[in-house]
Design a protein around this motif. Sequence first.
Motif, PDB file in Angstrom:
ATOM      1  N   VAL A  48      27.453 -40.671  -6.578  1.00  0.00           N
ATOM      2  CA  VAL A  48      27.149 -41.322  -5.310  1.00  0.00           C
ATOM      3  C   VAL A  48      27.404 -40.321  -4.182  1.00  0.00           C
ATOM      4  O   VAL A  48      28.466 -39.706  -4.108  1.00  0.00           O
ATOM      5  N   ALA A  49      26.420 -40.161  -3.328  1.00  0.00           N
ATOM      6  CA  ALA A  49      26.511 -39.203  -2.223  1.00  0.00           C
ATOM      7  C   ALA A  49      27.408 -39.759  -1.116  1.00  0.00           C
ATOM      8  O   ALA A  49      27.330 -40.935  -0.784  1.00  0.00           O
ATOM      9  N   ASP A  50      28.240 -38.878  -0.563  1.00  0.00           N
ATOM     10  CA  ASP A  50      29.102 -39.277   0.544  1.00  0.00           C
ATOM     11  C   ASP A  50      29.015 -38.297   1.704  1.00  0.00           C
ATOM     12  O   ASP A  50      29.853 -38.275   2.585  1.00  0.00           O
ATOM     13  N   GLY A  51      27.963 -37.482   1.700  1.00  0.00           N
ATOM     14  CA  GLY A  51      27.743 -36.498   2.753  1.00  0.00           C
ATOM     15  C   GLY A  51      26.779 -35.439   2.272  1.00  0.00           C
ATOM     16  O   GLY A  51      26.154 -35.574   1.215  1.00  0.00           O
ATOM     17  N   GLY A  52      26.667 -34.382   3.049  1.00  0.00           N
ATOM     18  CA  GLY A  52      25.796 -33.265   2.695  1.00  0.00           C
ATOM     19  C   GLY A  52      26.591 -31.972   2.706  1.00  0.00           C
ATOM     20  O   GLY A  52      27.752 -31.937   3.119  1.00  0.00           O
ATOM     21  N   TYR A  53      25.949 -30.900   2.266  1.00  0.00           N
ATOM     22  CA  TYR A  53      26.601 -29.599   2.175  1.00  0.00           C
ATOM     23  C   TYR A  53      25.745 -28.542   2.868  1.00  0.00           C
ATOM     24  O   TYR A  53      24.516 -28.597   2.811  1.00  0.00           O
ATOM     25  N   VAL A  54      26.418 -27.584   3.458  1.00  0.00           N
ATOM     26  CA  VAL A  54      25.747 -26.416   4.012  1.00  0.00           C
ATOM     27  C   VAL A  54      26.179 -25.229   3.166  1.00  0.00           C
ATOM     28  O   VAL A  54      27.367 -24.900   3.110  1.00  0.00           O
ATOM     29  N   LEU A  55      25.218 -24.625   2.483  1.00  0.00           N
ATOM     30  CA  LEU A  55      25.492 -23.429   1.696  1.00  0.00           C
ATOM     31  C   LEU A  55      25.546 -22.245   2.655  1.00  0.00           C
ATOM     32  O   LEU A  55      24.543 -21.889   3.271  1.00  0.00           O
TER      33      LEU A  55
END
Length: 150
Positions: A48-55
Motif C-alpha cells: 500500500v502506497a503512503d507517499g512518493g519517492y525522489v530518486l
Amino acid sequence: MDEAAAVAALAELDFFSSFSDEQLRLLAFVCEDVSLSPGDVLYTAGDVADGGYVLVSGALETTDSPVEDSGRFRIDPVALVGELGLMLTRPRGASLRAARSSTLLFVPRGPFLKLLRSHPELAEDVAATIRAELSRYLDSITRLGERFSD
C-alpha cells in the motif's frame, strides 16, 4: 541530505515546477532520507502506497521478484517514483529495487496533501500535471496497441 540539496532535487522535477521556493522548503523539511544498497527493495508490488519517492542518485529497476537477476525497466536520477502514492492509497503496481547504491527522498502523503489543501492553486497545478502525464501514458499505450493490431 541537507535541506538545500533536497530542495534542489525537488525543483528539478516537472511535478513540482509550480511549487514556490517556500513550498519546496516545507516539502523538503518533511521528506525522509532513504539509502539503498544494490539489490535492496524499495517497495514490492501490492504494498500500500503512503507517499512518493525522489530518486536523487543511483538507479532503480523494476522487477517481478526481488530475487531476479535483471530488471525490466531502469530509472535514473533525478526522478519521481511512485507519484500516485502522493495522492492515492492504492497498492503499488510494480516492485522496485536498487540497481546500484541509491539515495532517495521519501515524500509522505499526509504533509503533501496538507500543503495542497492550504494552497488550492497548487492543487490545481498538480492535478493538471497528473492529467498530462496520464494522457501521455495512454497515448503511448495506444501507439503500442497499433503495432499489434491486424
